[in-house]
Design an enzyme around this catalytic site. Sequence first.
Site, PDB file in Angstrom:
ATOM      1  N   PHE A 177       0.821  -1.222   0.000  1.00 34.67           N
ATOM      2  CA  PHE A 177       0.000   0.000   0.000  1.00 34.67           C
ATOM      3  C   PHE A 177       0.851   1.266   0.000  1.00 34.67           C
ATOM      4  O   PHE A 177       0.397   2.333  -0.418  1.00 34.67           O
ATOM      5  CB  PHE A 177      -0.949  -0.004   1.201  1.00 34.67           C
ATOM      6  N   LYS A 178       2.097   1.155   0.433  1.00 36.50           N
ATOM      7  CA  LYS A 178       2.934   2.347   0.530  1.00 36.50           C
ATOM      8  C   LYS A 178       3.283   2.908  -0.840  1.00 36.50           C
ATOM      9  O   LYS A 178       3.643   4.073  -0.967  1.00 36.50           O
ATOM     10  CB  LYS A 178       4.179   2.039   1.357  1.00 36.50           C
ATOM     11  N   ASP A 179       3.144   2.084  -1.885  1.00 32.81           N
ATOM     12  CA  ASP A 179       3.342   2.599  -3.247  1.00 32.81           C
ATOM     13  C   ASP A 179       2.366   3.738  -3.545  1.00 32.81           C
ATOM     14  O   ASP A 179       2.695   4.661  -4.292  1.00 32.81           O
ATOM     15  CB  ASP A 179       3.106   1.486  -4.281  1.00 32.81           C
ATOM     16  N   THR A 202       8.117   0.199   3.532  1.00 39.01           N
ATOM     17  CA  THR A 202       8.376   1.617   3.249  1.00 39.01           C
ATOM     18  C   THR A 202       9.637   1.792   2.416  1.00 39.01           C
ATOM     19  O   THR A 202       9.660   2.549   1.456  1.00 39.01           O
ATOM     20  CB  THR A 202       8.519   2.429   4.557  1.00 39.01           C
TER      21      THR A 202
END
Length: 500
Positions: free
Chosen positions: A127-129, A160
């Site tokens: 999800f950090k993309d 991250t």
Amino acid sequence: MKCISWKAQKQASRTMWYTSTRGMAPRVNFEGALFSGYAPDGGLYMPEELPRLDKETLRHWSTLSYRSLVKELCALFVGLELIPRHDLNGLIDQAFSRFRHRDVVHLCKLKNGLNILELWHGVTYAFKDLSLSCTAQFLQYFLEKKKKHVTIVVGTSGDTGSAAIESVQGSKNVDIIVLLPKGHCSKIQELQMTTVVKENVHVFGVEGNSDELDEPIKAVFADVAFVQRHNLMSLNSINWSRVLVQMAHHFFAYFQCTPSLDMHLLPTVEVVVPTGAGGNLAAGCIAQKMGLPISLVVAVNRNDIIHRTVQKGDFSLCEVVRKTLASAMDIQVPYNMERIFWLLAGSDSQTTRALMEQFERTQSLHLPKDLHSKLSEAVTSESVSDEAITQTMGRCWEENQYLLCPHSATAVSYHYQQTDSGQPSSIPRCCLAPASAVKFPEAVQAAGLTPETPAEILALEHKETRCTPMRRGDDWTQMLRDTIEALSLRWKGCVENTAE
């Protein structure tokens, strides 16, 4: 913090200002918050004013794609005098251009009311993309306009680091230093970082856990003169830009799961948030304050400081970080809780500063009764064991032929607890899925399942790697400072050569 109507905010093209949660630093605009990470007083930046969204706005937003929701939210919080709307739209389109799913994120509706919002269709399967690809575009925009250079310093518990590297690799205006906890990430997570051998990427393997590697980073950022001299910034979830983009997850989850917005009272949706450092949770609390009718549940692994804080008001460290299958959540210091405390304390920076300074001094804090009461009204929580994670992964596969990553399994474990209790929820529930199971073959095997590994992940095994060790006994802070100084000298040399 004042809440103002969205229409008023839209009509008044004024600057959105950001203030430190500790109240001792000058206010800054979005650009200042983006490049700062921590505020000079050790606090985190939050908007001075929150737009309050009316029903009409929410109904309009419910028709938008995820990509368009991000654009609307960023337009509110960035300020169009800093990035005009046409430029902003282009930056966000560019940020999402390499995502594998055409909708960027995807809601998967499974049996027995299980809704999973897949946030992992970016390059690194996490999800950090989503937030880091946007943040990198904003950085490049400001740096190119001012012909400046920054050095980004990132501590990672797994996802991250790879997402941050991916978002800026090859950039001429940015160097990135990543500290990863050797042996505490999955093999794939580590390879996604160490196989990027671009000139502007510098990876260190630390003999310690993710909380320990945060110490030299915090020490470097505490030297304000050094930070300013070398244009340092962080891309950890302390960075406001990341929290901003993560707010879109909650809005999109709500609109995808709510049956209708035509009724007089808008329906509520329960959003289950797996978290480590609390960035996604802070984003949900802000969305709530803006008028989004969501009920928040936070799911953690056995590193349960957030769970204890919600249940008992006990914000204190355990003796050790426990190693779990949900390794990216093996965190003891969830720094975004400071944002939540400030928000729920009515933006009382004096109270927040006193609380956080006590925590930093004693590593233990019991929340005041009124603040704990507000927190437990805003959020409920669950702590999930490794056994429950593997059982959940197995059950989800058996019932749906759907592979969960161990972090997503903490959220789905809560869903199964609720449905098995014989009291089905009267409101829709959405579980956020922060990563794909392809990144965690070890956890998939521990659940008795067969990993599915895409060719691009398998190819990592055969790539050249580059990683500098930070061993026990080394002076990690000095190593970090030396690297930063060397990068500044190199940039200065490049600029002088260009000028000649």
